[in-house]
Scaffold this active site. Sequence first.
Site, PDB file in Angstrom:
ATOM      1  N   LYS A 137      10.372  46.247  37.460  1.00 24.66           N
ATOM      2  CA  LYS A 137      10.094  47.426  38.541  1.00 24.66           C
ATOM      3  C   LYS A 137      10.036  46.530  39.683  1.00 24.66           C
ATOM      4  O   LYS A 137       9.123  45.758  39.946  1.00 24.66           O
ATOM      5  CB  LYS A 137       9.007  48.064  38.330  1.00 24.66           C
ATOM      6  CG  LYS A 137       8.749  49.152  39.282  1.00 24.66           C
ATOM      7  CD  LYS A 137       7.271  49.778  39.482  1.00 24.66           C
ATOM      8  CE  LYS A 137       6.753  49.076  40.555  1.00 24.66           C
ATOM      9  NZ  LYS A 137       7.056  48.893  41.985  1.00 24.66           N
ATOM     10  N   GLU A 146       0.824  36.255  38.365  1.00 26.05           N
ATOM     11  CA  GLU A 146       0.913  35.223  39.588  1.00 26.05           C
ATOM     12  C   GLU A 146       0.218  36.256  40.910  1.00 26.05           C
ATOM     13  O   GLU A 146       0.826  37.112  41.090  1.00 26.05           O
ATOM     14  CB  GLU A 146       2.271  35.091  39.888  1.00 26.05           C
ATOM     15  CG  GLU A 146       3.015  34.286  38.916  1.00 26.05           C
ATOM     16  CD  GLU A 146       2.555  32.898  38.519  1.00 26.05           C
ATOM     17  OE1 GLU A 146       1.797  32.425  39.638  1.00 26.05           O
ATOM     18  OE2 GLU A 146       3.009  32.082  37.865  1.00 26.05           O
ATOM     19  N   CYS A 190       2.819  33.578  48.976  1.00 28.07           N
ATOM     20  CA  CYS A 190       1.476  33.231  48.170  1.00 28.07           C
ATOM     21  C   CYS A 190       1.131  32.022  48.114  1.00 28.07           C
ATOM     22  O   CYS A 190       0.122  31.763  48.046  1.00 28.07           O
ATOM     23  CB  CYS A 190       1.674  33.801  46.766  1.00 28.07           C
ATOM     24  SG  CYS A 190       3.131  33.103  46.068  1.00 28.07           S
ATOM     25  N   GLU A 199      -6.984  35.860  52.146  1.00 27.21           N
ATOM     26  CA  GLU A 199      -5.552  35.897  52.327  1.00 27.21           C
ATOM     27  C   GLU A 199      -4.729  36.850  53.416  1.00 27.21           C
ATOM     28  O   GLU A 199      -5.193  37.865  53.074  1.00 27.21           O
ATOM     29  CB  GLU A 199      -4.656  36.252  51.041  1.00 27.21           C
ATOM     30  CG  GLU A 199      -3.090  36.073  51.033  1.00 27.21           C
ATOM     31  CD  GLU A 199      -2.659  36.300  49.705  1.00 27.21           C
ATOM     32  OE1 GLU A 199      -2.826  37.360  49.280  1.00 27.21           O
ATOM     33  OE2 GLU A 199      -1.829  35.502  49.161  1.00 27.21           O
TER      34      GLU A 199
HETATM   35  P1  NAD Z   1       0.677  44.616  45.248  1.00 25.68           P
HETATM   36  O1  NAD Z   1      -0.342  44.335  44.268  1.00 25.68           O
HETATM   37  O2  NAD Z   1       0.406  45.931  45.883  1.00 25.68           O
HETATM   38  O3  NAD Z   1       2.103  45.124  44.432  1.00 25.68           O
HETATM   39  C1  NAD Z   1       2.664  44.279  43.403  1.00 25.68           C
HETATM   40  C2  NAD Z   1       3.736  45.290  42.509  1.00 25.68           C
HETATM   41  O4  NAD Z   1       2.697  45.951  41.549  1.00 25.68           O
HETATM   42  C3  NAD Z   1       4.488  46.228  43.221  1.00 25.68           C
HETATM   43  O5  NAD Z   1       5.681  46.346  42.393  1.00 25.68           O
HETATM   44  C4  NAD Z   1       3.816  47.547  42.960  1.00 25.68           C
HETATM   45  O6  NAD Z   1       4.438  48.534  42.986  1.00 25.68           O
HETATM   46  C5  NAD Z   1       3.271  47.230  41.628  1.00 25.68           C
HETATM   47  N1  NAD Z   1       1.965  48.195  41.357  1.00 25.68           N
HETATM   48  C6  NAD Z   1       1.059  48.622  42.203  1.00 25.68           C
HETATM   49  N2  NAD Z   1      -0.049  49.106  41.449  1.00 25.68           N
HETATM   50  C7  NAD Z   1       0.366  49.159  40.312  1.00 25.68           C
HETATM   51  C8  NAD Z   1      -0.446  49.809  38.991  1.00 25.68           C
HETATM   52  N3  NAD Z   1      -1.407  50.341  38.977  1.00 25.68           N
HETATM   53  N4  NAD Z   1       0.243  49.349  37.711  1.00 25.68           N
HETATM   54  C9  NAD Z   1       1.444  48.495  37.701  1.00 25.68           C
HETATM   55  N5  NAD Z   1       1.965  48.128  38.914  1.00 25.68           N
HETATM   56  C10 NAD Z   1       1.524  48.394  40.102  1.00 25.68           C
HETATM   57  O7  NAD Z   1       1.186  43.525  45.852  1.00 25.68           O
HETATM   58  P2  NAD Z   1       2.351  43.373  46.919  1.00 25.68           P
HETATM   59  O8  NAD Z   1       1.612  44.016  48.294  1.00 25.68           O
HETATM   60  O9  NAD Z   1       3.498  43.888  46.668  1.00 25.68           O
HETATM   61  O10 NAD Z   1       2.413  41.829  47.084  1.00 25.68           O
HETATM   62  C11 NAD Z   1       1.568  40.977  48.044  1.00 25.68           C
HETATM   63  C12 NAD Z   1       0.779  40.320  47.135  1.00 25.68           C
HETATM   64  O11 NAD Z   1       1.442  39.599  46.040  1.00 25.68           O
HETATM   65  C13 NAD Z   1      -0.109  39.124  47.934  1.00 25.68           C
HETATM   66  O12 NAD Z   1      -1.432  39.029  47.471  1.00 25.68           O
HETATM   67  C14 NAD Z   1       0.502  37.829  47.441  1.00 25.68           C
HETATM   68  O13 NAD Z   1      -0.202  36.733  47.353  1.00 25.68           O
HETATM   69  C15 NAD Z   1       1.042  38.096  45.811  1.00 25.68           C
HETATM   70  N6  NAD Z   1       2.070  37.347  45.638  1.00 25.68           N
HETATM   71  C16 NAD Z   1       1.761  36.246  44.587  1.00 25.68           C
HETATM   72  C17 NAD Z   1       2.778  35.457  44.243  1.00 25.68           C
HETATM   73  C18 NAD Z   1       2.495  34.503  43.140  1.00 25.68           C
HETATM   74  O14 NAD Z   1       3.430  33.772  42.468  1.00 25.68           O
HETATM   75  N7  NAD Z   1       1.195  34.006  42.892  1.00 25.68           N
HETATM   76  C19 NAD Z   1       3.980  35.760  44.592  1.00 25.68           C
HETATM   77  C20 NAD Z   1       4.325  36.702  45.425  1.00 25.68           C
HETATM   78  C21 NAD Z   1       3.133  37.844  45.864  1.00 25.68           C
END
Ligand code: NAD
Length: 461
Positions: A161, A236, A270, A363
Amino acid sequence: MTTVSTSDAAYDVINPATEQIVRTVAMADAAAADAAIVRARGAFDSWRRIAPADRGRLLRRFAEQVDAHLEELAQLEVANAGHTISNARWEAGNVRDVLTYYSAAPERLFGRQIPVAGGVDITFKEPLGVVGVIVPWNFPMPIAGWGFVPALAAGNTVVLKPAELTPLTAMRLGELALDAGIPEGVFTVLPGKGSIVGQRFVDHMDVRKIVFTGSTEVGKAVMAGCAQHVKRVTLELGGKSANVVFADSDLEKAAATAPYAVFDNAGQDCCARSRILVERRVFDRFMELLEPAVQGVRVEDPGLDTAEMGPLISRKQWDTVASYVPDDAPVAFRGSAPEGPGFWFAPTVLTPADPRDRAVTEEIFGPVVSVVPFEDEADAIRLANDGPYGLSGSIWTNDLGRAFRVARGIETGNLSVNSHSSVRYSTPFGGFKSSGLGRELGPDALDSFTDVKNVFLATEG
Ligand code: NAD
């Protein structure tokens, strides 16, 4: 401004540099997610039995498809995510390289033979079944690839997804997989809402593992959901990484490179080194060198070859980032950004007096960096470790012993000395503390997509 529809059934994908609609994408509902999971479960039985060399060959063909469509994928990412074209080309190339790297894995998924009495003991690395990959919006292509590629190589099938904001390149990768000859149901891309499709991946019994990349908050809920089924999970999550600059380093180089370690992808990374810790006795000199480097960052139309930074992903993200730079913020200096439509935010350097300032501890996920002085080596390590995250970081020093002492002292998964590199497909990547669980990439990732089976065969009557 364009009117945007965000119903549960359809999503208007917006170009963040122009605020124009790129495409309207149909969103899967829970029933469609369940149907895809059932198809993936069905495809698993034959995919795991494909001869290792043939599975490797199919992954190499998939890599060739990605390579042949590299420019198309890169342009799609410029339009969908506002990534600079040079970054987007690297990202599509990274998917190709990860496919090529793991195409060698099926023939090297070795077990062990363990000496025991009365027979022969062998271990096998068995695939898990259906793997659900949940991807954020900041690096739609590479993060998708780091999940689905080793999962497929190990013999699992995948439902993926993408983030609501950035589904286009993942959808195209799903088509390219079919064009490469990967059988139907082996790799399915399902655009949809996290709370609907992502949640089904977590709740459905037939999904045996979740790879989640995203916010720490959602990651904790995903982990709790996986616990209900003792489902394997790789997380992650967020970061607030430190770039630690010692007085004995090449200060010119440290200052010249520091902006790119935090403002790349408009800080939506990130691994962004969003705290620069500088030894106090060279603090003023470092700031003098940093100012022209920040002002030199080219923030412009991401489709231009010269662009070094594009816009933020959305108006919502712009509002979040702006909240860290109120009128009375301790702004040392700023770079520039275009006027007019688009979610543009100029690179911003803060010098907060209080190390507990939320700009130093939280962050931001935008082009805002805090510069903080430290006294000595112990103080640098203490400050770097002060917080819940531990994903990445850099150390600038010409003292080899200090480089290793500090690298061992900082509680983080990925460090670079006298550079800002974080990710190579052949080396492990992942977080300490609240930045995550498990490792992606490199030789380690395959262990996250297999369970060890032990078989004893009696040789004595
Ligand atoms: P997010 O947590 O809002 O969403 C991430 C994904 O999870 C999306 O596809 C979203 O639709 C899905 N999601 C949301 N609610 C869910 C649920 N209840 N169950 C299952 N899936 C669900 O994050 P974002 O705003 O898309 O991304 C930004 C964040 O991601 C930042 O905090 C960043 O640090 C982190 N990030 C971490 C890494 C890493 O490798 N550590 C890499 C990229 C981004």
